[in-house]
Design a protein around this motif. Structure first.
Motif, PDB file in Angstrom:
ATOM      1  N   ALA A 177       0.842  -1.197   0.000  1.00  0.00           N
ATOM      2  CA  ALA A 177       0.000   0.000   0.000  1.00  0.00           C
ATOM      3  C   ALA A 177       0.876   1.246   0.000  1.00  0.00           C
ATOM      4  O   ALA A 177       2.000   1.236   0.498  1.00  0.00           O
ATOM      5  N   SER A 178       0.362   2.348  -0.568  1.00  0.00           N
ATOM      6  CA  SER A 178       1.157   3.566  -0.692  1.00  0.00           C
ATOM      7  C   SER A 178       0.279   4.785  -0.491  1.00  0.00           C
ATOM      8  O   SER A 178      -0.930   4.754  -0.732  1.00  0.00           O
ATOM      9  N   LYS A 219      -9.037  -2.929   1.756  1.00  0.00           N
ATOM     10  CA  LYS A 219      -9.085  -3.148   0.311  1.00  0.00           C
ATOM     11  C   LYS A 219      -9.499  -1.889  -0.437  1.00  0.00           C
ATOM     12  O   LYS A 219      -9.211  -1.751  -1.624  1.00  0.00           O
ATOM     13  N   THR A 220     -10.190  -0.978   0.261  1.00  0.00           N
ATOM     14  CA  THR A 220     -10.592   0.286  -0.361  1.00  0.00           C
ATOM     15  C   THR A 220      -9.619   1.415  -0.060  1.00  0.00           C
ATOM     16  O   THR A 220      -9.809   2.531  -0.537  1.00  0.00           O
ATOM     17  N   THR A 251      -3.631   4.148  -1.280  1.00  0.00           N
ATOM     18  CA  THR A 251      -3.817   3.213  -2.389  1.00  0.00           C
ATOM     19  C   THR A 251      -3.629   1.802  -1.849  1.00  0.00           C
ATOM     20  O   THR A 251      -2.591   1.495  -1.270  1.00  0.00           O
ATOM     21  N   PRO A 252      -4.636   0.908  -1.975  1.00  0.00           N
ATOM     22  CA  PRO A 252      -4.546  -0.413  -1.331  1.00  0.00           C
ATOM     23  C   PRO A 252      -3.437  -1.277  -1.908  1.00  0.00           C
ATOM     24  O   PRO A 252      -2.963  -1.065  -3.022  1.00  0.00           O
ATOM     25  N   VAL A 260      -5.944  -6.316  -1.391  1.00  0.00           N
ATOM     26  CA  VAL A 260      -5.982  -7.087  -0.151  1.00  0.00           C
ATOM     27  C   VAL A 260      -5.808  -6.161   1.048  1.00  0.00           C
ATOM     28  O   VAL A 260      -5.415  -5.005   0.912  1.00  0.00           O
ATOM     29  N   ILE A 261      -6.126  -6.694   2.223  1.00  0.00           N
ATOM     30  CA  ILE A 261      -5.941  -5.962   3.475  1.00  0.00           C
ATOM     31  C   ILE A 261      -4.467  -6.048   3.851  1.00  0.00           C
ATOM     32  O   ILE A 261      -3.874  -7.132   3.852  1.00  0.00           O
ATOM     33  N   TYR A 262      -3.883  -4.918   4.203  1.00  0.00           N
ATOM     34  CA  TYR A 262      -2.422  -4.856   4.401  1.00  0.00           C
ATOM     35  C   TYR A 262      -2.113  -4.061   5.667  1.00  0.00           C
ATOM     36  O   TYR A 262      -2.711  -3.011   5.913  1.00  0.00           O
ATOM     37  N   ARG A 263      -1.198  -4.580   6.467  1.00  0.00           N
ATOM     38  CA  ARG A 263      -0.727  -3.833   7.650  1.00  0.00           C
ATOM     39  C   ARG A 263       0.613  -3.190   7.305  1.00  0.00           C
ATOM     40  O   ARG A 263       1.578  -3.870   7.016  1.00  0.00           O
TER      41      ARG A 263
END
Length: 275
Positions: A177-178, A219-220, A251-252, A260-263
């Motif tokens: 993500a960024s 994701k969003t 940005t996901p 995807v869900i990202y930590r």
């Protein structure tokens, strides 16, 4: 001008005798020395004031200044391919069933005692269910059914594909993500929204105070679950969490072409210096 006044007259009076002294040139020349004197005195006074002001500024106590240093950490993408499991061994080779076979012996006239057992000509009645070949072989009776040839396998069996769970929280992805605009925009956002004077206002001594913050990017791109993994003190933990929670959506992350869900993990350093 009278001859008696010439000896006591000024050079300007002689020069401007009979001319219009109210025109201005006479007054300018008359007051020239006075104006020069006032200009020199004013310049000396101004230089003295600047000199005294610089001495006072250098001797004044210096205030502590705090700076914010943002350490960007990129998630490491595990590009190394995992070793594929070895293929299962090929199935054992199945040999076709043996069929009873009798060796063909060409007729040859010899003495009975010279006939070998394996070269003995079989009786025709005994050869009805037996194939004729080059050797004698025991096996099943020949019933006119040809055994199918053994199947040739490729020797490679594909392992079942494991479906990946795209609803879990990823920590390593193909595209992390960024922040909108990239790393430079992220640094500018932190510099504008972080209160860099927080540790200084809370009495922090000179030094660096690093807060490691992690948060979920959905994701969003929505930001949630902002937590600090450490607390250097002096209000730095709360200020780092506040600035990230206040920010816009990201940005996901992407894994196998899917959001995807990202930590994401981010370290923020507050720096307090004496200068």
């Amino acid at each position: 001008m009278d001859a008696n006044k010439i000896k006591s007259a000024d050079i300007l009076d002689i020069l401007f005798d009979g001319r219009n002294k109210e025109y201005g040139a006479y007054d300018l020349r008359k007051t020239y020395n006075k104006r020069i004197r006032y200009s020199i005195i004013g310049m000396i006074t101004l230089c003295a004031l600047l000199f005294v002001g610089s001495i006072i500024a250098n001797n004044a106590p210096k205030e502590k200044k705090a700076e914010v240093v943002v350490d960007m950490e990129l998630a490491k993408v595990d590009e190394a391919k995992k070793p594929e499991p070895p293929p299962p061994p090929p199935p054992p080779k199945q040999e076709p069933p043996k069929v009873e076979m009798a060796k063909f012996t060409p007729p040859k006239i010899v003495k009975d005692e010279e006939v070998k057992p394996e070269e003995e000509i079989k009786e025709v009645e005994k050869l009805e269910d037996t194939k004729i070949g080059t050797i004698n072989q025991e096996g099943a009776k020949d019933e006119g059914i040809v055994a199918p040839p053994p199947e040739k396998g490729t020797g490679v069996v594909e392992a079942p594909k494991v479906e990946e769970d795209y609803d879990k929280v990823f920590t390593v992805v193909q595209i992390p993500a960024s922040f909108p605009g990239g790393a430079s925009a992220w640094i500018k956002y932190l510099e504008r929204n972080l209160n860099r004077d927080v540790p200084n206002d809370n009495g922090a001594p000179p030094g660096k105070y690093t807060v490691i913050v992690s948060f979920i990017v959905s994701k969003t791109g929505a930001i949630s679950d902002v937590v600090a993994e450490n607390d250097p003190g002096y209000g730095t933990k709360a200020e780092a969490i506040r600035a990230i929670q206040k920010g816009p959506a990201w940005t996901p992350a992407v894994q196998n072409g899917r959001n995807v869900i990202y930590r994401h993990k981010q370290s923020i350093t507050f720096q307090v210096s004496e200068d």
